[in-house]
Design a protein around this motif. Structure first.
Motif: not given
Length: 326
Positions: A53-58, A122-123, A131-135
Motif C-alpha cells: 500500500x505504500x512506497x517511497x521508491x521512484x 510482495x515486499x 542489504x536488499x530484501x525481496x520477501x
C-alpha cells in the motif's frame, strides 16, 4: 534512520503509535536493535521500501541485472554436520521444527539499488548499500483492529509434473505446516483475542528469471483491543522472532539455531514494519542479499523436522537462491 537498543526501540514505537505518527521499523532476528524513523524523515537514498500500500521508491534503477545469480553452493559437509546436529536435537525432543539457514557467497558483481527496483515481490526493502530484501512472506497485518499473520512453509519446483498436489500431499510439509500454524496461533494470542485459522495451506506461485516455485501459507487472525497502537512495540516484541523462521518450541529452538548456524543472521529473518498512522503492515525478511566488505552473500534457509531428508533439504536451500525477476 536512528538505531535504538532493542527495548528502547520498542518503547519508541509505542510512543509513535500512540501519537498516530507514521513510521518504518527494521528489526533484526535477535531483536538487539531497532532501526526506526518517522516516514517523513526517511531519505530514499538511504532506505527504500515498497509495501503493497505504500512506497517511497521512484523505481529508477537502470543497471542491468544478471540473468542468473552465480554462487558457490553450500559446503555439503558443513550442511551435513548442521543437519545431523539438528536431527539429534529433534530426536531428543528438544525441538519439533528448526529453521536452518546459511550464508551463500555470490560471484556476481551486483547493484543493490537495481535489484530493489527490478525485482518483483510482495515486499521489498533496501538499506543503504548494506542489504536488499525481496520477501513474499507477510508477518503481521493489523487493519481495522483485526490482526492477521501468514506463516509460510513448504516449497516445490513449480515446473514438476503435478507439483501442486505433490506439495499439498507431502507428509513432511504437512507436519511442518501444522507445527508452525499452532505456534503462530499461540504467538498471535499474545496480542489479539478470538484467534482462529481462516485459510489453511493455500498456495502462492513465486516467479523469477531462473525458476518458478510454489509455496504454501496459512492465514490466522484475531481481534486487537482498542487503542492497540499505543502498545505497538510491545506487541511486536512479544511475537518476535517470527515462528516461521525459528521453530517450535521457540525459545529452545533459538538456542539450537545459535549453537548450529555458522553465520550471523543480522537483519536476515528479522522483520520490517510500516505503520501508516492507523494500520500496521510487516513482513519477514527472507530472500536477502547482503553486501559486506565489497562482497555479496545470499542468505537462505529451510525448516527441519523429524521427517526431513538431508538431500531434499539441501536442494531446497539452493532452490531458494534467486531474484524474483520475470
Amino acid at each position: 534512520m536512528k538505531a535504538w537498543q532493542g527495548k528502547a526501540g520498542f518503547k519508541e514505537m509505542n510512543r509513535l503509535g500512540k501519537g498516530k505518527q507514521a513510521f518504518l521499523a527494521i528489526i533484526p532476528f535477535d531483536k538487539s536493535e531497532v532501526l526506526l524513523s518517522k516516514l517523513e524523515n526517511i531519505s530514499r537514498h538511504d532506505c527504500e521500501y515498497a509495501f503493497p500500500a505504500l512506497t517511497n521508491s521512484e523505481f529508477s534503477g537502470t543497471s542491468k541485472l544478471p540473468e542468473q545469480l552465480s554462487f558457490t553452493p553450500p559446503d555439503k559437509q558443513a550442511f551435513h554436520k548442521a543437519f545431523q546436529l539438528i536431527k539429534q536435537h529433534i530426536n531428543q525432543g528438544n525441538s519439533y521444527l528448526c529453521n536452518l539457514s546459511f550464508e551463500i557467497p555470490l560471484n556476481n558483481p551486483l547493484d543493490l539499488a537495481a535489484i530493489f527496483c527490478q525485482s518483483h515481490a510482495k515486499y521489498k526493502l533496501r538499506f543503504k548499500d548494506e542489504f536488499v530484501c525481496f520477501s513474499p512472506e507477510i508477518f503481521v497485518r493489523i487493519k481495522d483492529d483485526i490482526a492477521s499473520t501468514y506463516p509460510m512453509k513448504g516449497t516445490i519446483d513449480a515446473t514438476l509434473k503435478d507439483a501442486k498436489n505433490m506439495l499439498l500431499k507431502d507428509e513432511k510439509e504437512i507436519a511442518e505446516h501444522y507445527t508452525i500454524t499452532d505456534l503462530l496461533r499461540n504467538d498471535l494470542s499474545h496480542i489479539a483475542e478470538q484467534v482462529r485459522v481462516d485459510d489453511f495451506r493455500y498456495i502462492d506461485e513465486i516467479k523469477s528469471s531462473q525458476q518458478n516455485i510454489l509455496q504454501t501459507s496459512t492465514k490466522i487472525s484475531g481481534i486487537c483491543k482498542e487503542n492497540w497502537q499505543s502498545e505497538i512495540g510491545d506487541m511486536l516484541d512479544k511475537m518476535l522472532p517470527a515462528g516461521s523462521i525459528s521453530g517450535a518450541p521457540k525459545q529452545k529452538t533459538i538456542e539450537i539455531i545459535n549453537q548450529t548456524e555458522t553465520h550471523h543472521r543480522g537483519f536476515y529473518t528479522g522483520v520490517a514494519c510500516l505503520f501508516d498512522g492507523y494500520n500496521l503492515d510487516s513482513f519477514v525478511m527472507i530472500r536477502m542479499i547482503v553486501k559486506r566488505e565489497g562482497k555479496f552473500y545470499y542468505k537462505t534457509g529451510g525448516g527441519i523436522t523429524s521427517m526431513s531428508e538431508e538431500y531434499k533439504e539441501y536442494q531446497e536451500l539452493i532452490q531458494k537462491i534467486y531474484v524474483p525477476i520475470s
